[in-house]
Design a protein around this motif. Structure first.
Motif, PDB file in Angstrom:
ATOM      1  N   THR A  14       0.813  -1.217   0.000  1.00 31.40           N
ATOM      2  CA  THR A  14       0.000   0.000   0.000  1.00 31.40           C
ATOM      3  C   THR A  14       0.848   1.270   0.000  1.00 31.40           C
ATOM      4  O   THR A  14       0.450   2.287  -0.564  1.00 31.40           O
ATOM      5  N   THR A  15       2.016   1.201   0.622  1.00 30.89           N
ATOM      6  CA  THR A  15       2.808   2.416   0.810  1.00 30.89           C
ATOM      7  C   THR A  15       3.213   3.043  -0.528  1.00 30.89           C
ATOM      8  O   THR A  15       3.371   2.359  -1.539  1.00 30.89           O
ATOM      9  N   ASN A  16       3.393   4.361  -0.506  1.00 28.26           N
ATOM     10  CA  ASN A  16       3.764   5.076  -1.733  1.00 28.26           C
ATOM     11  C   ASN A  16       5.200   4.828  -2.154  1.00 28.26           C
ATOM     12  O   ASN A  16       5.576   5.078  -3.287  1.00 28.26           O
ATOM     13  N   THR A  17       6.011   4.364  -1.202  1.00 31.55           N
ATOM     14  CA  THR A  17       7.435   4.183  -1.466  1.00 31.55           C
ATOM     15  C   THR A  17       7.676   3.333  -2.712  1.00 31.55           C
ATOM     16  O   THR A  17       8.573   3.594  -3.491  1.00 31.55           O
ATOM     17  N   THR A  43       4.111  -1.318  -7.194  1.00 33.54           N
ATOM     18  CA  THR A  43       2.898  -1.871  -6.585  1.00 33.54           C
ATOM     19  C   THR A  43       1.653  -1.054  -6.890  1.00 33.54           C
ATOM     20  O   THR A  43       0.550  -1.509  -6.622  1.00 33.54           O
ATOM     21  N   ALA A  56       5.420   2.745  -5.117  1.00 34.62           N
ATOM     22  CA  ALA A  56       4.269   2.978  -5.994  1.00 34.62           C
ATOM     23  C   ALA A  56       4.549   2.578  -7.445  1.00 34.62           C
ATOM     24  O   ALA A  56       3.658   2.096  -8.154  1.00 34.62           O
ATOM     25  N   ASP A  57       5.796   2.760  -7.910  1.00 38.46           N
ATOM     26  CA  ASP A  57       6.138   2.420  -9.293  1.00 38.46           C
ATOM     27  C   ASP A  57       5.833   0.962  -9.607  1.00 38.46           C
ATOM     28  O   ASP A  57       5.439   0.618 -10.716  1.00 38.46           O
ATOM     29  N   SER A 116       0.764   1.367  -5.254  1.00 37.93           N
ATOM     30  CA  SER A 116       0.312   1.776  -3.911  1.00 37.93           C
ATOM     31  C   SER A 116      -1.186   1.519  -3.708  1.00 37.93           C
ATOM     32  O   SER A 116      -1.679   0.473  -4.098  1.00 37.93           O
ATOM     33  N   ALA A 117      -1.893   2.489  -3.135  1.00 39.70           N
ATOM     34  CA  ALA A 117      -3.277   2.216  -2.717  1.00 39.70           C
ATOM     35  C   ALA A 117      -4.214   1.919  -3.889  1.00 39.70           C
ATOM     36  O   ALA A 117      -5.189   1.189  -3.752  1.00 39.70           O
ATOM     37  N   SER A 118      -3.906   2.455  -5.071  1.00 35.37           N
ATOM     38  CA  SER A 118      -4.831   2.204  -6.186  1.00 35.37           C
ATOM     39  C   SER A 118      -4.546   0.866  -6.874  1.00 35.37           C
ATOM     40  O   SER A 118      -5.341   0.419  -7.703  1.00 35.37           O
TER      41      SER A 118
END
Ligand SMILES: Nc1ncnc2c1ncn2[C@@H]1O[C@H](COP(=O)(O)OP(=O)(O)O)[C@@H](O)[C@H]1O
Ligand SMILES: [Mg+2]
Lengths: 327, 304
Positions: free
Chosen positions: A112-115, A120, A117-118, A122-124
Motif C-alpha cells: 500500500t505504501t507510496n514508497t 505496486t 508505488a512504481d 500503492s493504494a490504487s
C-alpha cells in the motif's frame, strides 16, 4: 417492488464465480494448515496477496509470461512460508498465529505504501495484467451459456481455469490426506510430541504443511485477481477471517467442506446484499441508508454462519463422531 | 534371552547384570544406555543431577523414586525431549547429546509418556501404523501416488493387526483412540511403540491409572518385550510390580541416583528408605504423602 428473479440470478452466479473458486482454494489451503495439521495460520490473506502481486508485478514490471508469473507467485509464497515457519514452528502453536497475522499486515502495508508505488501501484493497485492469460484462451470470442450463466469467452475461461484448479487441488489434498503422509500430519494435530516419539521429523512436516497450504492460498490469490484488479485493501485480516468462516462452515478437516463452504458463503452473501439493497430501495428499511445496507449483508452472513456453527459445529461435511471428543 | 519365556506369574529373572558391587552408578556387563554427569536445572531447582548410570541390555530395569525425584525429567533428557545444562549420554555406543527426539526414536529408543499420548482423533489402527519406521508414503512427493506405497502399507497394517491382537485391541481397530479407556490407551501407546521394533523401550509409569483388571495384561506385555529381546526401562510406583518383573532397580531421589541393585536387595538399602522418608519429610501435598507412606510400608514389609 422487489425483483426476486434478479436477486436469485445474481446469487446463482456466485455458484461458479471465479471469486468463489479463489476462496475455495484459499480455504482448502487453510484446511491443510488448521484442519489437518492444527497450524493456526492467520495470514492466509498474505499468501493470497503474494499470489496477486507476484503474478501482476511479474507481468507488468518484468514482462514475464503467464507460467513465469505463476511460478514467481508460488516462489514468493514458499519463501514467505519459510520466513514465517523457521522461527515459529518449533514453538507453541500460538506463536505462529501471532507471526502470521502480523506478517500478512506487513505485506499489505508494504504493497500500500507510496514508497514502491512504481511497482505496486500503492493504494490504487494494479491492472492491465490480463493480456497473457486471455491470449491462452482457446474459446472463440462470443457469448455462451444460458440464463444467469451467460458470459463472454474471457469470463468462461477464468471460470474453467479457476474451477479446474479447485478440482485438481481438492483431489490432490484427498490423495495426500489418506496417505501415510496425511497420517503423520493428522497425528501432529493430535499431539506432536507423540509423533516425534515415533521418529517423525515434526518440524519438517509442519513446514511442508505450511508451504503447501500457503501455495493453495497463493493460487487462490491469482484466480481472485483475474476478473478484477489488484487492490491492496482486499488483503486485510478480515479476508483471512472470511476464509476461516468458510472453512468452519464446510468442516475444517474435510476436502469438500472448504469448496462447498465457499459456494454457500458467496451465494448467501450475494443474496443478502441483493435483497437488502433492493429492500432499502423499495423503502422496506426506512431507517437505513444504501451505505449502511452494504454493511448489513456481512452482519447477516455472520449470523447465518453463527447459526450453522452453533447447530452444526463440525461444519457441513465434518464428522459428528469426531466432535464428541473435542475437549 | 531365551525366546521360550512366556508371560507367567513367575517371570524368569535375568541376573549377573552388573560388574563389582551393586551401588549407585555401578558398571554393567553389557550396558545399552550410559549417561555421564547429566544435569538439568529449572531456575534454582536441580531436577536431575546424574553422575553416572548404566542401563543393562536385555533386561527389565525399574527406575523408582519419590514424586519429583526427576525420573520423568531424566526420561525427557535421555530421549531428546529436553536439553540438559550439561552432560553426555550414549545409546548403543552412539552419542545422543544434541540428537533431536525423532532421531533418537529412529535409532531404536522408543519412549512412552507419563500422561498418555494417544492420538485421539486417529483410529486405533492409524495410531499403530504411524509407529512404523521408514514409510515410503510419508514423503509428500510420493504420498499422492498410492501405487508406490500401497504394498508397504499393507504389510504395516498386517503387523499392526498382529500386535493389536496380542494386546486384545483388535476389535477396536476402527474406533477413534479417544473412545478407549485410560488403561486401553496405555496399552495402545505401548503397542504403538512396538511397531518400530525398538531395541530399548522406556515406559513412564505404564501402570498409572490403569484399571486393575488390565494390570496383569500390561505386566505380561512388559515381560513379553524382554522375551522378544528388547530392553525395558520403566518408571513405576507400584513396588509389587517392580519386584515382580524387574531384573534391576535404579533408585532416584532429588535428581540423583541413590541406590541400585537387584529388586529384592535394593529395597533393603537404607538409602532407599531415606529417599522416601526424605521426600516424605518435606513433601508438600497430601496425595504424595499417602503414596510415599504406601511405598514405605511395602519397603518395610519387604525387609521383614
Ligand atoms: N518444565 C519444568 N519446569 C520447572 N520445573 C520442572 C519442570 N519439569 C519438572 N520440574 C521439576 O523437576 C522435578 C522433577 O520432576 P519430575 O522429573 O517430573 O519427577 P518425577 O517424574 O520423578 O516425579 C520436580 O521438582 C518438578 O517440579
Ligand atoms: Mg514422573
Amino acid at each position: 417492488m422487489i425483483d426476486w428473479i434478479q436477486i436469485f440470478s445474481n446469487a446463482a452466479q456466485e455458484l461458479i464465480s471465479p471469486t468463489t473458486a479463489a476462496y475455495a482454494l484459499a480455504a482448502l489451503g487453510l484446511a491443510i494448515h488448521f484442519g489437518y495439521t492444527g497450524l493456526l495460520n492467520f495470514g492466509q490473506a498474505g499468501f493470497m496477496a503474494l499470489g496477486a502481486y507476484g503474478y501482476a508485478i511479474s507481468i507488468l514490471s518484468f514482462g514475464f509470461p503467464v507460467w513465469g508469473a505463476v511460478l514467481v507467485g508460488i516462489g514468493a509464497s514458499v519463501v514467505f512460508a519459510l520466513i514465517l515457519g523457521i522461527p515459529t514452528l518449533r514453538l507453541r502453536a500460538d506463536y505462529l498465529a501471532i507471526v502470521t497475522i502480523a506478517a500478512a499486515e506487513i505485506l499489505r502495508l508494504t504493497f500500500t505504501t507510496n514508497t514502491f508505488a512504481d511497482i505496486t501501484g500503492s493504494a490504487s493497485g494494479l491492472q492491465g495484467y490480463k493480456g497473457g492469460f486471455a491470449d491462452l484462451n482457446p474459446i472463440p470470442t462470443g457469448s455462451y451459456g444460458f440464463g444467469p450463466f451467460t458470459y463472454n469467452a474471457y469470463d468462461w475461461w477464468i471460470r474453467i481455469v479457476g474451477w479446474s484448479l479447485v478440482v485438481i487441488l481438492a483431489l490432490v489434498t484427498w490423495l495426500i490426506m489418506r496417505s501415510p503422509w496425511g497420517r503423520v500430519i493428522k497425528g501432529i494435530r493430535e499431539d506432536e510430541d507423540a509423533v516425534r516419539a515415533l521418529g517423525k521429523n515434526v518440524y519438517s512436516y509442519k513446514m511442508q504443511s505450511l508451504i503447501l497450504g500457503g501455495v493453495y492460498g497463493t493460487l487462490g490469490g491469482m484466480i481472485f485477481i483475474l476478473p478484477r484488479s489488484v487492490v491492496p485493501a482486499n488483503y486485510q485480516t478480515s479476508l483471512t477471517f472470511f476464509v476461516y468462516a468458510i472453512l468452519l462452515l464446510g468442516g475444517a478437516a474435510t476436502i469438500l467442506g472448504p469448496v462447498i463452504g465457499s459456494v454457500i458463503f458467496w451465494v448467501l452473501l450475494s443474496f443478502f446484499s441483493g435483497f437488502v439493497a433492493r429492500a432499502v430501495e423499495a423503502g422496506w428499511l426506512p431507517f437505513m441508508s444504501q451505505v449502511q445496507a452494504g454493511q448489513l449483508r456481512f452482519i447477516l452472513v455472520g449470523i447465518a454462519i453463527m447459526l450453522i456453527v452453533i447447530f452444526r459445529p463440525q461444519g457441513i461435511f465434518g464428522n459428528k463422531k469426531e466432535l464428541a471428543f473435542v475437549k | 534371552m531365551s525366546s521360550n519365556v512366556t508371560p507367567t506369574s513367575t517371570p524368569v529373572k535375568t541376573t549377573g547384570l552388573h560388574v563389582g558391587d551393586a551401588g549407585p552408578g555401578c558398571r554393567k556387563v553389557d550396558p545399552i544406555l550410559i549417561a555421564d554427569n547429566v544435569r538439568r536445572t529449572f531456575g534454582g531447582l536441580t531436577a536431575v543431577d546424574v553422575e553416572h548410570v548404566e542401563v543393562p541390555r536385555g533386561a527389565i530395569t525399574a527406575l523408582i523414586g519419590p514424586n519429583g525425584a526427576g525420573k520423568t525429567t531424566l526420561f525427557n533428557l535421555l530421549t531428546g525431549f529436553d536439553k540438559p545444562d550439561s552432560g553426555k549420554w550414549e545409546f548403543d555406543g552412539r552419542s545422543l547429546a544434541h540428537v533431536p527426539a525423532y532421531r533418537v526414536a529412529r535409532m531404536g529408543l522408543i519412549r512412552t509418556f507419563q500422561l498418555t499420548k494417544s492420538l485421539a482423533l486417529l483410529t486405533v489402527l492409524d495410531n499403530m501404523k504411524l509407529g512404523a519406521k521408514g514409510q515410503i508414503g510419508e514423503n509428500l512427493f510420493r504420498s499422492f501416488l498410492p501405487f508406490l506405497w500401497r504394498k508397504q502399507d499393507d504389510e504395516i497394517e498386517a503387523k499392526a493387526l498382529e500386535i493389536l491382537a496380542r494386546f486384545k485391541l483388535d476389535t477396536k481397530k476402527d474406533d477413534y483412540a479417544a473412545s478407549l479407556s485410560g488403561g486401553q490407551r496405555k496399552l495402545l501407546e505401548m503397542a504403538r511403540a512396538l511397531m518400530s521394533d525398538p531395541t530399548l523401550v522406556m515406559l513412564d509409569e505404564p501402570m498409572a491409572g490403569v484399571n486393575p483388571a488390565l494390570t496383569q495384561s500390561l505386566l505380561d506385555h512388559v515381560l513379553d518385550l524382554k522375551s522378544k529381546g528388547m530392553t525395558v526401562l520403566f518408571v513405576e510406583h507400584d513396588m509389587h510390580m517392580v519386584r515382580h518383573i524387574a531384573d534391576w532397580v535404579i533408585v532416584m531421589a532429588e535428581g540423583k541416583i541413590v541406590a541400585e541393585g537387584d529388586p529384592h536387595l535394593v529395597m533393603q538399602d537404607p538409602a532407599v528408605i531415606d529417599a522416601y522418608l526424605g521426600a516424605h519429610h518435606d513433601a508438600d501435598i497430601g496425595t504424595t504423602d499417602t503414596e510415599h507412606v504406601e511405598v514405605l510400608k511395602e519397603l518395610i514389609d519387604d525387609e521383614q
